[in-house]
Design a protein around this motif. Structure first.
Motif, PDB file in Angstrom:
ATOM      1  N   ASP A   1       1.088  -1.029   0.167  1.00  0.00           N
ATOM      2  CA  ASP A   1       0.159  -0.288  -0.064  1.00  0.00           C
ATOM      3  C   ASP A   1       0.879   1.064   0.093  1.00  0.00           C
ATOM      4  O   ASP A   1       2.089   1.186   0.001  1.00  0.00           O
ATOM      5  CB  ASP A   1      -0.976  -0.032   1.414  1.00  0.00           C
ATOM      6  N   GLU A   2       0.311   2.821   0.846  1.00  0.00           N
ATOM      7  CA  GLU A   2       0.969   3.629   0.662  1.00  0.00           C
ATOM      8  C   GLU A   2       1.763   3.859   1.701  1.00  0.00           C
ATOM      9  O   GLU A   2       2.609   5.158   1.755  1.00  0.00           O
ATOM     10  CB  GLU A   2      -0.048   4.846  -0.166  1.00  0.00           C
ATOM     11  N   LYS A   3       1.069   3.214   2.741  1.00  0.00           N
ATOM     12  CA  LYS A   3       2.051   3.213   4.415  1.00  0.00           C
ATOM     13  C   LYS A   3       2.886   2.424   4.531  1.00  0.00           C
ATOM     14  O   LYS A   3       4.636   3.080   5.015  1.00  0.00           O
ATOM     15  CB  LYS A   3       1.075   3.182   5.280  1.00  0.00           C
ATOM     16  N   GLY A   4       2.529   1.163   4.240  1.00  0.00           N
ATOM     17  CA  GLY A   4       3.378  -0.134   5.120  1.00  0.00           C
ATOM     18  C   GLY A   4       3.776   0.165   6.139  1.00  0.00           C
ATOM     19  O   GLY A   4       5.163  -0.342   6.676  1.00  0.00           O
ATOM     20  N   ALA A   5       2.914   0.338   7.338  1.00  0.00           N
ATOM     21  CA  ALA A   5       2.753   0.070   8.685  1.00  0.00           C
ATOM     22  C   ALA A   5       2.247  -0.859   9.065  1.00  0.00           C
ATOM     23  O   ALA A   5       1.508  -1.009  10.707  1.00  0.00           O
ATOM     24  CB  ALA A   5       2.524   1.422   9.022  1.00  0.00           C
ATOM     25  N   GLY A   6       1.589  -1.581   8.286  1.00  0.00           N
ATOM     26  CA  GLY A   6       0.518  -2.578   8.742  1.00  0.00           C
ATOM     27  C   GLY A   6       1.306  -4.211   9.679  1.00  0.00           C
ATOM     28  O   GLY A   6      -0.087  -5.342   9.929  1.00  0.00           O
ATOM     29  N   CYS A   7       2.634  -4.291   9.815  1.00  0.00           N
ATOM     30  CA  CYS A   7       2.400  -5.266  10.517  1.00  0.00           C
ATOM     31  C   CYS A   7       3.634  -5.167  12.507  1.00  0.00           C
ATOM     32  O   CYS A   7       4.015  -3.683  12.115  1.00  0.00           O
ATOM     33  CB  CYS A   7       3.713  -6.225   9.820  1.00  0.00           C
ATOM     34  N   ARG A   8       3.296  -6.076  13.263  1.00  0.00           N
ATOM     35  CA  ARG A   8       3.619  -5.549  14.346  1.00  0.00           C
ATOM     36  C   ARG A   8       5.271  -6.729  13.978  1.00  0.00           C
ATOM     37  O   ARG A   8       5.732  -7.153  13.647  1.00  0.00           O
ATOM     38  CB  ARG A   8       2.995  -6.435  15.728  1.00  0.00           C
ATOM     39  N   PRO A   9       5.885  -5.725  14.882  1.00  0.00           N
ATOM     40  CA  PRO A   9       7.449  -6.206  14.426  1.00  0.00           C
ATOM     41  C   PRO A   9       7.560  -7.878  15.820  1.00  0.00           C
ATOM     42  O   PRO A   9       6.298  -8.218  16.416  1.00  0.00           O
ATOM     43  CB  PRO A   9       8.184  -5.404  16.006  1.00  0.00           C
ATOM     44  N   PHE A  10       8.205  -8.332  15.478  1.00  0.00           N
ATOM     45  CA  PHE A  10       9.140 -10.194  15.750  1.00  0.00           C
ATOM     46  C   PHE A  10       8.900  -9.390  16.858  1.00  0.00           C
ATOM     47  O   PHE A  10       7.835 -10.467  18.516  1.00  0.00           O
ATOM     48  CB  PHE A  10       9.856 -10.676  14.832  1.00  0.00           C
ATOM     49  N   LEU A  11       9.917  -9.029  17.394  1.00  0.00           N
ATOM     50  CA  LEU A  11       9.793  -8.595  19.331  1.00  0.00           C
ATOM     51  C   LEU A  11      10.177  -7.189  19.598  1.00  0.00           C
ATOM     52  O   LEU A  11      10.739  -6.185  19.073  1.00  0.00           O
ATOM     53  CB  LEU A  11      12.041  -8.982  19.618  1.00  0.00           C
ATOM     54  N   LEU A  12       8.633  -6.740  20.064  1.00  0.00           N
ATOM     55  CA  LEU A  12       8.851  -4.724  21.297  1.00  0.00           C
ATOM     56  C   LEU A  12       9.494  -5.241  22.161  1.00  0.00           C
ATOM     57  O   LEU A  12       8.861  -5.759  22.821  1.00  0.00           O
ATOM     58  CB  LEU A  12       8.005  -5.183  20.518  1.00  0.00           C
ATOM     59  N   PHE A  13      10.107  -4.138  22.760  1.00  0.00           N
ATOM     60  CA  PHE A  13      10.475  -3.669  23.466  1.00  0.00           C
ATOM     61  C   PHE A  13       9.520  -2.062  23.495  1.00  0.00           C
ATOM     62  O   PHE A  13      10.430  -1.166  22.924  1.00  0.00           O
ATOM     63  CB  PHE A  13      12.133  -3.244  23.831  1.00  0.00           C
ATOM     64  N   GLU A  14       8.666  -2.193  24.114  1.00  0.00           N
ATOM     65  CA  GLU A  14       8.501  -0.212  24.459  1.00  0.00           C
ATOM     66  C   GLU A  14       8.536  -0.266  25.673  1.00  0.00           C
ATOM     67  O   GLU A  14       7.620  -0.318  26.082  1.00  0.00           O
ATOM     68  CB  GLU A  14       6.945  -0.401  23.733  1.00  0.00           C
ATOM     69  N   GLY A  15       8.858   1.272  25.884  1.00  0.00           N
ATOM     70  CA  GLY A  15       8.592   1.814  27.156  1.00  0.00           C
ATOM     71  C   GLY A  15       9.839   1.124  28.418  1.00  0.00           C
ATOM     72  O   GLY A  15       8.924   1.258  29.498  1.00  0.00           O
ATOM     73  N   THR A  16      10.388  -0.006  28.291  1.00  0.00           N
ATOM     74  CA  THR A  16      11.217  -1.091  28.835  1.00  0.00           C
ATOM     75  C   THR A  16      12.731   0.109  29.265  1.00  0.00           C
ATOM     76  O   THR A  16      13.208   0.334  28.537  1.00  0.00           O
ATOM     77  CB  THR A  16      11.334  -2.234  28.690  1.00  0.00           C
ATOM     78  N   ARG A  17      12.781  -0.657  30.097  1.00  0.00           N
ATOM     79  CA  ARG A  17      14.208  -0.316  31.176  1.00  0.00           C
ATOM     80  C   ARG A  17      14.976  -1.840  31.585  1.00  0.00           C
ATOM     81  O   ARG A  17      14.636  -2.473  32.358  1.00  0.00           O
ATOM     82  CB  ARG A  17      13.929   0.300  32.175  1.00  0.00           C
ATOM     83  N   GLY A  18      15.848  -1.393  31.361  1.00  0.00           N
ATOM     84  CA  GLY A  18      16.766  -2.892  31.191  1.00  0.00           C
ATOM     85  C   GLY A  18      16.306  -4.162  30.187  1.00  0.00           C
ATOM     86  O   GLY A  18      15.546  -4.019  29.687  1.00  0.00           O
TER      87      GLY A  18
END
Length: 466
Positions: free
Chosen positions: A150-167
């Motif tokens: 498509d025109e955006k290319g943001a339709g998939c989640r990553p395999f491994l996600l670190f979001e807002g993590t510490r350490g």
């Protein structure tokens, strides 16, 4: 003497004032003194903070006492079952603890959908373990578009996600395999074939990144091997404090958009003692809005790929970058800074030191017109850039500022290229340090002592096997 904000651009002024500064010297000696003062000013400007500000040393594997849960492969387990087991183990552990994956007798293979890492938890992959991303767009889907163009290319989640993590982070001598070349479930194409078709159709592929780190602090990746990512292997965004040490990234040269490591809008990042070959940039330092600074890239070996890059998105500014003791062998580009008027910004205080370049089409490519057709008023400006003890062979050496009002400022000190290397210089202020430059760009006068050439023979090592 104060240090000007544009030391190289001030060379003409320095030369013009030499008779009053040093009236006893003849004109030739005055020119040499001006060049030496320029080196000192440039070095002071570039080295003030040009590296990760943390005291970084080699990480270690967790002690056995920190292991919260140990998992072994289950024969004939489905990706849904492995996803559930892995995510439950991650969620059950506390900060400072580790989930350890061991090979056992079942081949060491875990096949999973996307996983979300927990703050402070480390994923430890033992020797012989492969954590495999299932080639199934339905598992990664965000909005019904994963596995499509498509025109955006943001339709998939990553395999491994670190979001807002510490350490926490990922460690061990195991592998993470993104299966970019495997046929997707419900399709006749692989993730990489979809990416290539998107290029032909002037669209964007919806494919997952392998590892994505967002709004995180103090993350560690140690000794792990990343291979065959559908898209970027390891993306860091808005992250403060990241250590990547002893990483291997191994993906075919024709796998589109498979950047190795991309720090963006982040600071205090070290990438050390790592080996990278991939289908796009080995490392790409980017800055959307927050800026990226204080990055150290040290003792790394890069092979096929598109270069050790800054850009192309640099609107937020990139500064205080150290590249030291790096070899690049067989890439499209070697050392690269790339942007254009649609996404430009300021790149400053960048130091390249002890770099060996071989078999690269463009050993140096510092270009403010990455997309010759780009339009906009975000003009890229590259200044306070230092190359010290950089050696290579053949190819084109591109140094291209944007225009006369936005020149590129570059100091060359002990820079030597053999094999018919050709300079292409536009809108640039170049300076030569006491180590010399060979061949000389047109219009540049080198110090009379000759060139201090890097000894690179020991730097050419094969990509590690296994």
């Amino acid at each position: 003497m104060s240090v000007p904000s544009h030391p190289i651009a001030s060379l003409d002024l320095m030369i013009s004032t030499m008779p009053t500064r040093f009236p006893a010297l003849n004109p030739t000696l005055q020119l040499i003194v001006a060049a030496l003062l320029l080196v000192l000013m440039m070095t002071a400007c570039v080295t003030a903070h040009a590296q990760d500000r943390r005291m970084v040393s080699e990480p270690s594997l967790p002690p056995q006492s920190a292991v919260c849960i140990t998992l072994l492969p289950v024969p004939a387990s489905s990706s849904a079952q492995d996803t559930r087991r892995l995510q439950q183990a991650i969620d059950a552990c506390g900060a400072g603890q580790a989930v350890r994956l061991m090979a056992g007798i079942a081949g060491g293979r875990f096949v999973s959908g996307p996983l979300v890492m927990k703050s402070g938890v480390t994923l430890w992959l033992d020797e012989g373990v492969t954590l495999v991303a299932a080639a199934d767009p339905a598992l990664f889907d965000r909005n019904g578009r994963c596995g499509t163009i498509d025109e955006k290319g943001a339709g998939c989640r990553p395999f491994l996600l670190f979001e807002g993590t510490r350490g926490g982070g990922i460690v061990g001598t195991g592998r993470i395999d993104g299966q970019g070349g495997e046929i997707m479930a419900g399709s006749t194409q692989s993730w990489w074939q979809l990416a290539r078709r998107a290029q032909q159709e002037h669209g964007k592929q919806n494919v997952p990144r392998l590892i994505q780190v967002v709004h995180a602090h103090d993350i560690t990746f140690y000794r792990i091997t990343l291979t065959n990512a559908p898209n970027f292997h390891l993306s860091l965004s808005q992250t403060e404090g990241a250590t990547l040490w002893g990483i291997r990234i191994d993906t075919p040269a024709d796998a589109r958009n498979t950047d190795g490591i991309d720090p963006a809008d982040s600071q205090d990042v070290t990438i050390a003692h790592s080996f990278i070959r991939t289908g796009d940039d080995h490392i790409a330092i980017k800055a959307g809005h927050g800026g990226t600074r204080y990055v150290s890239i040290v003792d790394d070996h890069l092979y096929w790929g598109h270069g050790l890059s800054i850009g192309s998105e640099i609107a937020g500014g990139v500064s205080d970058i150290l590249v030291r003791d790096v070899s690049i062998d067989g890439a499209v580009s070697g050392l690269r800074i790339k942007s254009d008027a649609s996404r430009g910004g300021l790149v400053s205080a960048v130091r390249y030191e002890n770099v060996c370049l071989r078999n690269n089409r463009h050993p140096l490519e510092f270009d403010t017109r990455y997309d010759a057709h780009a339009k906009g008023d975000a003009i890229p400006v590259y200044r306070d850039i230092l190359l010290r003890h950089v050696s290579g062979e053949g190819g084109s050496l591109v140094v291209r500022g944007h225009d006369a009002d936005h020149p590129l400022a570059l100091m060359l000190d002990g820079v030597a290229f053999a094999g018919g290397a050709i300079w292409q210089v536009d809108y640039a202020h170049l300076g030569a340090g006491p180590g010399g430059v060979s061949p000389l760009p047109a219009g540049l006068t080198a110090p009379p002592a000759g060139v201090e050439q890097m000894q690179c023979a020991a730097r050419w090592v094969p990509f590690p096997s296994g």
